[in-house]
Structure formats: C-alpha cells, structure tokens
Design an enzyme around this catalytic site. Structure first.
Site, mmCIF file in Angstrom:
data_model
loop_
_atom_site.group_PDB
_atom_site.id
_atom_site.type_symbol
_atom_site.label_atom_id
_atom_site.label_comp_id
_atom_site.label_asym_id
_atom_site.label_seq_id
_atom_site.Cartn_x
_atom_site.Cartn_y
_atom_site.Cartn_z
ATOM 1 N N GLU A 135 0.858 -1.186 0.000
ATOM 2 C CA GLU A 135 0.000 0.000 0.000
ATOM 3 C C GLU A 135 0.890 1.231 0.000
ATOM 4 O OE1 GLU A 135 -2.960 0.202 3.098
ATOM 5 O OE2 GLU A 135 -2.876 2.376 3.164
ATOM 6 N N GLU A 154 -2.755 11.379 3.217
ATOM 7 C CA GLU A 154 -3.837 11.207 4.185
ATOM 8 C C GLU A 154 -3.808 12.385 5.145
ATOM 9 O OE1 GLU A 154 -4.955 6.821 5.284
ATOM 10 O OE2 GLU A 154 -2.782 7.045 5.487
#
Length: 303
Positions: A168, A173
C-alpha cells in the site's frame, strides 16, 4: 500511516468490491491470508488523466473509476459508502466533489448499527494500474474533527495475496485534528498498521490544508518512492528503510480516492464538526516514462 503515539493506528481495510475487482470476479470472494510469490514486475501502463470535466451533477467516468459501497469495520469508520452521485459528483467547474453527510436516507446498516453518515470511495481496480511513474493529485481537503480524506494505492495482486502483502502506498492522508499536516506512508509485510513507514508534512505558519488547493504526489521508481507537497519533496523511502522486510512496490498498483468519517485514527466527529464536508479534487494524473522523469527532475529542482 505514521501517527502520534497517542493515536490508535488503523488497520487498512480490504473492501469487498476492491478484492472482487482485483480477483476479476463479480461475486464477493475472500482474499487469501497467505502470501504467494510476487509476480515479476511489468512495464508501466500508459498514463492516466482525469480532469473531472463534465456537467454539474454528473457521475465520474465509469471507464476510469468504480464506486465502492458499504461500511468499514476494520478501521471502525462511521460512514456508509454509496453508489451514484449523491456523494460523488462533478461540479461543472472541472472538479470531482466527494461529500460526507450526516444522514441515512436508505436505512443503511453499519457495523455499529444504523449508519449515521454517508460518503464515497472510488478506485481504478481493473480499469487502470501502473508500475512506477509520477502520481499526482490537486485537491482541497475538508476540515473538522473526524474527517479522513485520502489518496492512495494498492497492489494489483491484492485479491491473491491479501493485505499487507499486496503493498500500500499512501500518497496523502489527513485527519481532522491535524488541519495543517498530511502524511505519506508505505505498508507491506512486516511493516503494516502500527509499523507502517512514512512521515508527515506540515504547512508553514500554522496554515490549514482546507484553506486552499494543494498538490500531492509521489515519484515512484524501482526500489524508491519520494513524496511531495506543492513540489516540495519531504521524504524518500527505499528497501534500506524496511529493516530486512520485503519491498513489495516493484509491481502494478491501482488508485483509490475516498473521504472517511471517523475511525480509530481520526476519532469520531463531535459537536465541533460541521457537516456536510467536501473533498474537492481538481485532477488525478499519472505520468510514466520520460514524462514522469521530467516531472521528477522539476520537483528536485524546486519547480
């Protein structure tokens, strides 16, 4: 995602739709919990461009994106991801708008009971993936306690090897209690969840990311990934950072955009949270080959 120690870390979800798409199946099939041999790296795919042009109220381009539906117990998020255009639509001015709302218009059921919020999550699994390149978005993120916007990537082999063996790459974020900071992280076998490897980037002068559009990117090469905000590179990761664990990023990955509400990391909305909130995306671009190299060089020179 690298987070303060006082904050609970999230376990990245394996969405039913993502896993099924990665398996090439229409029915829900479980991801294998065992790792298999990593496929040989493939040549990078052609570039990807979505500038979200179209009439106000229109949905995203179905040849590029698919909408996931359902809740997410793995992170203890509070939203239900919907299909259609209620939570993800073009604004007619060249933007995709993902809207988080405090509502439950269709009796949606979440892991905690009747859902309290709706939002949207999109991915390109089965439609676009790339090995290496310059991956970039320009967006204006929401603000408020409990908001959790993200632009990230998962390995195409998710359906066969599961997470975190798939790898990932979190391009960006943000959690609402850190309005001036974004995070970039990698997750893989032996360095996932609390052990994810990454760093944060904070705006100078106490500015908040929700006040304006910003550009978030990774420059991804064999055995190297660099993160930047508005052209400023703030970290680079290589196999040397993994403490002997496997680097699982020399293979195809697909893209994900979402706006979560609540969860272990951001915490839930509270009385200070004003809803609805919007993640406004100006574009998503992936360039490969010579074009990607030129962008990487420009970033390195501070342009």
């Amino acid at each position: 995602m690298r987070t303060p120690l006082r904050v609970l870390r999230r376990h990245r979800p394996l969405s039913a739709l993502v896993v099924a798409a990665a398996l090439g199946a229409t029915a829900l099939l479980p991801a294998s919990a065992s790792a298999s041999a990593e496929p040989a790296p493939t040549a990078a795919a052609a570039g990807f461009t979505d500038d979200f042009d179209g009439p106000a109220g229109a949905g995203v381009d179905g040849s590029k994106w698919q909408l996931e539906t359902g809740d997410n117990v793995n992170n203890h998020e509070r939203q239900y991801y919907t299909s259609g255009t209620d939570n993800a639509a073009l604004d007619g001015d060249g933007h995709l708008v993902i809207t988080a709302k405090k509502e439950n218009p269709a009796g949606y059921q979440c892991w905690y009971g009747s859902c309290e919020y709706t939002s949207a999550r999109l991915n390109t699994s089965g439609k676009f993936s790339s090995t290496y390149g310059h991956v970039e978005t320009r967006m204006k993120i929401p603000r408020g306690q409990g908001m959790w916007p993200a632009f990230w990537m998962l390995g195409d082999d998710l359906g066969s090897v599961g997470w975190p063996n798939s790898g990932e790459i979190d391009v960006m974020e943000n959690v609402g209690f850190e309005p001036g900071t974004v995070h970039g992280t990698i997750h893989g076998p032996g360095y996932s969840g609390a052990g994810g490897i990454g760093a944060g980037y904070s705006l100078p002068g106490g500015a908040a990311f929700a006040e304006d559009f910003h550009t978030f990117a990774v420059d991804w090469n064999p055995d190297s990934i660099s993160w930047s905000v508005d052209g400023t590179v703030y970290q680079t990761r290589t196999p040397a950072d993994l403490g002997g664990n496997q680097w699982v990023f020399n293979k195809p990955f697909f893209l994900i955009l979402n706006l979560a509400v609540g969860g272990d990391w951001p915490g839930d909305p509270d009385g200070s949270t004003q809803l609805p909130q919007q993640l406004v995306v100006d574009y998503v671009h992936v360039t490969t080959g010579a074009a990607a190299k030129s962008q990487q060089q420009a970033a390195a020179q501070g342009h």
